[in-house]
Design a protein around this motif. Structure first.
Motif, PDB file in Angstrom:
ATOM      1  N   ARG A 549       0.833  -1.212   0.000  1.00  0.00           N
ATOM      2  CA  ARG A 549       0.000   0.000   0.000  1.00  0.00           C
ATOM      3  C   ARG A 549       0.863   1.254   0.000  1.00  0.00           C
ATOM      4  N   THR A 553       0.422   3.888  -2.863  1.00  0.00           N
ATOM      5  CA  THR A 553      -0.372   5.075  -2.524  1.00  0.00           C
ATOM      6  C   THR A 553       0.315   6.014  -1.544  1.00  0.00           C
ATOM      7  N   LEU A 564      -0.403   9.362  -6.142  1.00  0.00           N
ATOM      8  CA  LEU A 564      -1.809   9.172  -6.490  1.00  0.00           C
ATOM      9  C   LEU A 564      -2.674   9.999  -5.540  1.00  0.00           C
ATOM     10  N   ASP A 566      -6.022  10.295  -5.650  1.00  0.00           N
ATOM     11  CA  ASP A 566      -7.230   9.546  -5.307  1.00  0.00           C
ATOM     12  C   ASP A 566      -6.910   8.055  -5.374  1.00  0.00           C
ATOM     13  N   ALA A 567      -6.562   7.514  -4.224  1.00  0.00           N
ATOM     14  CA  ALA A 567      -6.129   6.110  -4.180  1.00  0.00           C
ATOM     15  C   ALA A 567      -7.285   5.133  -4.299  1.00  0.00           C
ATOM     16  N   ASN A 568      -8.505   5.633  -4.300  1.00  0.00           N
ATOM     17  CA  ASN A 568      -9.656   4.738  -4.404  1.00  0.00           C
ATOM     18  C   ASN A 568      -9.982   4.349  -5.843  1.00  0.00           C
ATOM     19  N   ASN A 602      -6.261   5.361 -12.191  1.00  0.00           N
ATOM     20  CA  ASN A 602      -4.874   5.792 -12.045  1.00  0.00           C
ATOM     21  C   ASN A 602      -3.969   4.920 -12.912  1.00  0.00           C
ATOM     22  N   ARG A 641       1.842   6.599 -10.766  1.00  0.00           N
ATOM     23  CA  ARG A 641       2.909   6.151  -9.867  1.00  0.00           C
ATOM     24  C   ARG A 641       3.831   5.272 -10.685  1.00  0.00           C
TER      25      ARG A 641
END
Length: 659
Positions: A549, A553, A564, A566-568, A602, A641
């Motif tokens: 993670r 993120t 990132l 907006d990691a969702n 992403n 990323r």
């Protein structure tokens, strides 16, 4: 050839108007070399314009639909048609006269060469000699698969082949089978029979007596075949250690001496100890067990080979123990020693392979013409001048280490296969090739325009090496049938070597046949300890999950670019080396150019390097610069990323589960 094409030629004359429109459509494209997609589009256009009911269903239209390429020298059109894998026909058509005649592959390749040298056919007519390569004689006596669906089942076909031959001549079979039993040894120590058994008749008598003795034992009784009574009968310890196992082998041997069949032969040979030392060649790239994945020329092949070594050593040990012997199996991976190897172990002469008991990596350096060691990494495209002297040095290394010569030599990729070819002759050992990838199909028309690629890729050497090693190998292993014979729509990697031309160098009219029974399909699968379903929570390390993670993120870090916001969002994920042909730069450009995609997902990339100045590989530097240029866009900020390749296999597995 005329009889084969007669129905096509007869029907051709009935649809002259449709065919004329089709050929005019090809010429109107104003291109010299057409791909199958362009030919199909021209055919579709003609089918809808004229005679939509009848022409598309004709043999002529179906034949044109199977065309893989067309060469245009108006008004002439030369066409290569692939009705199915390994089945090719070649036609020369005249667009104005609407005529057609079948031609030989040599004439088609000559016609193709005129793209680069319009005077090619004139030169040949005037007697200038063109070198043609026909390697079919290498395969004389080799079995061929009867149909496309059997491609890749080479071992089965060979067993059937020999059984059929020897069923016709039982005396010949007995003599050869006995010769195998009599000569099978380890370091000149017999493993199956000794001098007390001198003939087939002696062996049959001894087997009859031995079977009666073993039937008096319980199935799991341990039988010491090295005991004096068995040695006196003429047997050696390699038949097994338990009564039931030995009895089954003796009965198979009895059956094979009387009436050979392929199933019994396979069962018998599978349980005969024959592999004690396997040598695996993988010269290019950085071959190591840590800090190497993602470096130039270094990726899945390394993982494949290390997993193969662990499985192979385990299987060899089981077979040796089951046969009642006590030798230690060994697998030696031979690769290149690179003195300037950075933080990898590729400057170490030897390295034990983790997860094995007796296998290791042996590194041998490349040497220049003056005999000095080459200190730096060299791209796989430029190592060809080193390989012959490298093979000689590898031979000396292997012979100096001990007296255990290899029982099997496996060559990986084009360079490893060529070295394996040289070494198998020196050690008189069977040779196996595993291609992993054949560059010829990666670069469009790479063989035709080989001179344009020569400075960067040296395809003339590589394609020639492929032809040599493919035809010299005793068997070839592939991961998918696509590698051998492609699909209904695409040509297989090996199939592309069936016929091709390197203009000005040579033309190959018979290079490799996908129906050759030396091809064996063996998908590698995946390590179930690494790749398993995301929902098997008990197998997932909480610490590792948090690390992943953070990698994806978390905030900026030295081994990553981008954050990132907006990691969702779901991620578009890609992981590979930064080779031109893998085209990660193209993926980044495509993502950057799609507003809808940027809003929905992403971009997450795992590659091998972030700084072009730190790369020694021109292709990698080019890819990094292209990616960096695209990432500067304001639209990309907060949406990507880019992470340096992680070498821990467990992290790689968790990455896949995360995305």
């Amino acid at each position: 050839m005329q009889n084969k094409h007669l129905p096509f030629i007869k029907e051709f004359t009935r649809y002259r108007q449709d065919i004329y429109g089709f050929l005019r459509g090809l010429l109107d494209l104003d291109k010299k070399l057409l791909l199958s997609s362009e030919i199909s589009q021209a055919l579709d256009n003609q089918s809808s314009a004229l005679n939509p009911e009848g022409f598309p269903s004709t043999r002529v239209a179906r034949e044109f639909a199977n065309a893989q390429e067309a060469v245009i020298h108006a008004p002439w059109v030369a066409m290569a048609v692939r009705s199915e894998a390994a089945q090719w026909s070649y036609y020369l058509l005249h667009a104005e006269e609407v005529s057609c005649r079948p031609i030989a592959v040599s004439e088609f390749l000559s016609f193709k060469e005129r793209l680069l040298d319009p005077e090619t056919s004139v030169k040949e007519q005037e007697g200038e000699w063109a070198l043609e390569v026909d390697l079919s004689s290498f395969r004389n006596g080799f079995p061929i698969q009867p149909c496309v669906k059997e491609i890749g089942a080479g071992a089965d076909r060979w067993n059937q082949h020999w059984s059929q031959i020897f069923q016709k001549d039982l005396r010949q079979w007995k003599d050869q089978f006995f010769a195998f039993i009599d000569s099978h040894c380890f370091h000149e120590t017999p493993l199956l029979i000794n001098h007390r058994i001198q003939s087939c008749e002696d062996l049959e008598t001894a087997l009859m007596h031995a079977v009666q003795i073993l039937k008096q034992h319980d199935a799991k009784d341990e039988v010491k075949m090295a005991a004096p009574e068995w040695i006196e009968m003429g047997f050696e310890p390699g038949w097994g250690k338990e009564a039931q196992y030995i009895l089954a082998q003796f009965e198979r041997c009895e059956k094979l001496l009387k009436e050979p069949d392929s199933a019994t032969l396979v069962d018998f040979l599978e349980k005969i100890p024959s592999m004690f030392h396997v040598v695996i060649l993988s010269p290019h790239g950085y071959f190591g067990q840590s800090n190497v994945l993602g470096l130039p020329d270094t990726g899945g092949q390394v993982v494949y080979i290390l997993d193969q070594v662990r499985a192979l050593e385990k299987r060899m040990r089981e077979e040796i123990q089951n046969s009642g012997l006590s030798m230690e199996p060994r697998v030696t991976v031979v690769t290149r020693l690179i003195p300037n190897a950075g933080d990898t172990s590729c400057n170490q002469h030897t390295e034990p392979i983790i997860g094995t008991e007796n296998s290791e990596i042996l590194r041998v350096p490349f040497r220049c013409s003056k005999g000095e060691i080459e200190p730096d990494w060299i791209t796989r495209f430029h190592i060809w001048p080193y390989l012959e002297s490298y093979a000689n040095e590898v031979e000396k290394e292997l012979r100096s280490r001990d007296d255990r010569e290899p029982d099997l030599i496996i060559g990986n990729y084009s360079d490893g296969a060529l070295v394996a070819t040289l070494l198998s002759r020196k050690f008189k050992a069977p040779q196996c090739n595993i291609a992993h990838a054949l560059e010829k199909t990666k670069y469009l028309h790479s063989e035709l325009y080989w001179k344009d690629h020569e400075a960067d890729h040296q395809f003339s050497a590589q394609f020639s090496a492929d032809l040599i090693s493919m035809n010299a190998a005793d068997f070839l292993v592939t991961s998918a049938q696509q590698e051998i014979s492609g699909s209904a729509e695409s040509v297989g990697q090996y199939e592309s070597y069936q016929a091709f031309t390197l203009p000005g160098l040579y033309r190959t009219i018979n290079g490799i046949n996908p129906l050759d029974a030396r091809f064996n399909l063996n998908p590698p699968g995946a390590n179930s300890d690494v790749f398993f379903p995301y929902f098997e929570e008990e197998r997932r390390s909480a610490l590792l999950r948090q690390d992943v993670r953070d990698m994806i993120t978390g905030p900026s870090r030295p081994d990553a670019l981008g954050v990132l916001e907006d990691a969702n969002k779901p991620v578009v994920f890609a992981m590979s080396r930064l080779d031109k042909i893998k085209n990660l730069a193209g993926l980044v450009e495509w993502y950057a150019g799609s507003k809808d995609l940027r809003e929905e997902a992403n971009l997450f990339i795992v590659g091998g390097q972030l700084d072009p100045e730190k790369s020694k590989d021109p292709e990698e530097r080019e890819q990094i610069r292209k990616i960096l240029s695209t990432l500067k866009s304001e639209d990309m900020q907060g949406r990507y990323r880019w992470l340096v390749m992680q070498t821990d296999k467990n992290i790689v597995g968790e990455l896949y589960r995360y995305v």
